[in-house]
Scaffold this motif. Sequence first.
Motif, PDB file in Angstrom:
ATOM      1  N   VAL A  59       0.743  -1.053   0.070  1.00  7.01           N
ATOM      2  CA  VAL A  59       0.219  -0.058  -0.021  1.00  7.01           C
ATOM      3  C   VAL A  59       0.968   1.138   0.143  1.00  7.01           C
ATOM      4  N   MET A  60       1.804   1.162   0.793  1.00  7.82           N
ATOM      5  CA  MET A  60       2.757   2.446   1.009  1.00  7.82           C
ATOM      6  C   MET A  60       3.635   3.021  -0.344  1.00  7.82           C
ATOM      7  N   GLU A  61       3.881   1.762  -1.095  1.00  4.45           N
ATOM      8  CA  GLU A  61       4.736   2.087  -2.310  1.00  4.45           C
ATOM      9  C   GLU A  61       3.738   2.472  -3.444  1.00  4.45           C
ATOM     10  N   GLN A  62       2.524   1.943  -3.392  1.00  2.00           N
ATOM     11  CA  GLN A  62       1.649   2.273  -4.298  1.00  2.00           C
ATOM     12  C   GLN A  62       1.164   3.664  -3.998  1.00  2.00           C
ATOM     13  N   PHE A  63       0.821   4.171  -2.932  1.00  3.67           N
ATOM     14  CA  PHE A  63       0.469   5.694  -2.478  1.00  3.67           C
ATOM     15  C   PHE A  63       1.484   6.624  -2.879  1.00  3.67           C
ATOM     16  N   ILE A  64       2.761   6.094  -2.490  1.00  2.00           N
ATOM     17  CA  ILE A  64       3.791   7.012  -2.888  1.00  2.00           C
ATOM     18  C   ILE A  64       3.944   7.346  -4.380  1.00  2.00           C
ATOM     19  N   SER A  65       3.995   6.208  -5.074  1.00  2.00           N
ATOM     20  CA  SER A  65       4.061   6.446  -6.705  1.00  2.00           C
ATOM     21  C   SER A  65       2.776   7.307  -7.152  1.00  2.00           C
ATOM     22  N   GLY A  66       1.684   6.934  -6.622  1.00  2.00           N
ATOM     23  CA  GLY A  66       0.543   7.640  -7.440  1.00  2.00           C
ATOM     24  C   GLY A  66       0.275   8.988  -6.785  1.00  2.00           C
ATOM     25  N   ASN A  67       1.013   9.446  -5.805  1.00  2.00           N
ATOM     26  CA  ASN A  67       0.993  10.823  -5.224  1.00  2.00           C
ATOM     27  C   ASN A  67       2.423  11.440  -5.311  1.00  2.00           C
ATOM     28  N   ALA A  68       3.263  11.028  -6.060  1.00  2.00           N
ATOM     29  CA  ALA A  68       4.704  11.541  -6.131  1.00  2.00           C
ATOM     30  C   ALA A  68       4.642  13.283  -6.358  1.00  2.00           C
ATOM     31  N   ALA A  69       3.681  13.786  -6.916  1.00  2.00           N
ATOM     32  CA  ALA A  69       3.817  15.307  -7.404  1.00  2.00           C
ATOM     33  C   ALA A  69       3.316  16.004  -6.138  1.00  2.00           C
ATOM     34  N   MET A  70       2.261  15.375  -5.433  1.00  2.00           N
ATOM     35  CA  MET A  70       1.680  16.006  -4.255  1.00  2.00           C
ATOM     36  C   MET A  70       2.929  16.056  -3.092  1.00  2.00           C
ATOM     37  N   ILE A  71       3.528  14.937  -3.154  1.00  2.00           N
ATOM     38  CA  ILE A  71       4.373  14.838  -2.133  1.00  2.00           C
ATOM     39  C   ILE A  71       5.650  15.627  -2.105  1.00  2.00           C
ATOM     40  N   ALA A  72       5.962  15.633  -3.372  1.00  2.00           N
ATOM     41  CA  ALA A  72       7.187  16.601  -3.627  1.00  2.00           C
ATOM     42  C   ALA A  72       6.699  17.951  -3.443  1.00  2.00           C
ATOM     43  N   SER A  73       5.534  18.421  -3.858  1.00  2.00           N
ATOM     44  CA  SER A  73       5.225  19.934  -3.673  1.00  2.00           C
ATOM     45  C   SER A  73       5.108  20.292  -2.157  1.00  2.00           C
ATOM     46  N   SER A  74       5.144  19.277  -1.233  1.00  2.00           N
ATOM     47  CA  SER A  74       5.257  19.434   0.314  1.00  2.00           C
ATOM     48  C   SER A  74       6.574  19.755   0.691  1.00  2.00           C
ATOM     49  N   GLY A  75       7.632  19.733  -0.174  1.00  2.00           N
ATOM     50  CA  GLY A  75       8.929  20.011   0.074  1.00  2.00           C
ATOM     51  C   GLY A  75       9.596  18.774   0.611  1.00  2.00           C
ATOM     52  N   HIS A  76       9.289  17.550   0.417  1.00  2.00           N
ATOM     53  CA  HIS A  76       9.890  16.373   0.638  1.00  2.00           C
ATOM     54  C   HIS A  76      10.515  15.937  -0.427  1.00  2.00           C
ATOM     55  N   ILE A  77      11.981  15.873  -0.440  1.00  2.00           N
ATOM     56  CA  ILE A  77      12.990  15.417  -1.550  1.00  2.00           C
ATOM     57  C   ILE A  77      12.744  14.062  -1.739  1.00  2.00           C
ATOM     58  N   LEU A  78      12.098  13.464  -2.519  1.00  2.00           N
ATOM     59  CA  LEU A  78      11.774  12.222  -2.821  1.00  2.00           C
ATOM     60  C   LEU A  78      13.025  11.233  -3.076  1.00  2.00           C
ATOM     61  N   GLU A  79      14.050  11.730  -3.519  1.00  2.00           N
ATOM     62  CA  GLU A  79      15.238  10.861  -3.755  1.00  2.00           C
ATOM     63  C   GLU A  79      16.003  10.896  -2.619  1.00  2.00           C
ATOM     64  N   SER A  80      15.863  11.554  -1.370  1.00  2.00           N
ATOM     65  CA  SER A  80      16.431  11.543  -0.100  1.00  2.00           C
ATOM     66  C   SER A  80      15.826  10.589   0.853  1.00  2.00           C
ATOM     67  N   THR A  81      14.738   9.820   0.205  1.00  2.00           N
ATOM     68  CA  THR A  81      14.044   9.082   1.261  1.00  2.00           C
ATOM     69  C   THR A  81      14.915   7.775   1.446  1.00  2.00           C
ATOM     70  N   VAL A  82      14.996   7.577   2.779  1.00  2.00           N
ATOM     71  CA  VAL A  82      15.341   6.097   3.353  1.00  2.00           C
ATOM     72  C   VAL A  82      14.224   5.464   4.100  1.00  2.00           C
ATOM     73  N   SER A  83      13.735   4.154   3.370  1.00  2.00           N
ATOM     74  CA  SER A  83      12.714   3.596   3.950  1.00  2.00           C
ATOM     75  C   SER A  83      13.000   2.282   4.857  1.00  2.00           C
ATOM     76  N   GLN A  84      12.398   2.135   6.001  1.00  2.00           N
ATOM     77  CA  GLN A  84      12.740   0.942   6.685  1.00  2.00           C
ATOM     78  C   GLN A  84      11.217   0.217   6.893  1.00  2.00           C
ATOM     79  N   VAL A  85      11.119  -1.151   6.736  1.00  2.00           N
ATOM     80  CA  VAL A  85       9.839  -1.846   6.911  1.00  2.00           C
ATOM     81  C   VAL A  85      10.141  -2.649   8.171  1.00  2.00           C
ATOM     82  N   PHE A  86       9.040  -2.621   9.076  1.00  2.00           N
ATOM     83  CA  PHE A  86       8.990  -3.779  10.052  1.00  2.00           C
ATOM     84  C   PHE A  86       7.853  -4.428  10.327  1.00  2.00           C
ATOM     85  N   LEU A  87       7.868  -5.732  10.629  1.00  2.00           N
ATOM     86  CA  LEU A  87       6.838  -6.593  10.758  1.00  2.00           C
ATOM     87  C   LEU A  87       6.169  -6.802  11.872  1.00  2.00           C
TER      88      LEU A  87
END
Length: 87
Positions: A59-87
């Motif tokens: 879900v998270m990956e789909q949300f980010i890819s589908g909303n990349a423009a909005m996320i980037a407009s917030s000031g989030h530098i997408l290429e700087s993202t470090v993601s860790q996933v925990f179960l």
Amino acid sequence: MLETHVLTFSINKPFEEWVTIYDSSASLQEAAGIQSLFRGVSKDDPTKVCAVMQAEAGVMEQFISGNAAMIASSGHILESTVSQVFL
């Protein structure tokens, strides 16, 4: 399976501006099945942010890819993202 995502990234706007846009996307996040648990700025670096969210697998990956423009407009530098996933 529910996954907890810990994202750290840089922003190119003041945190107050970023968080306003992030918080305004809460209904979009909820509709996608994402629960935001925490968002905060680094004590030592005002350009570093951490966001912790939970969602079903994929879900998270789909949300980010589908909303990349909005996320980037917030000031989030997408290429700087470090993601860790925990179960």
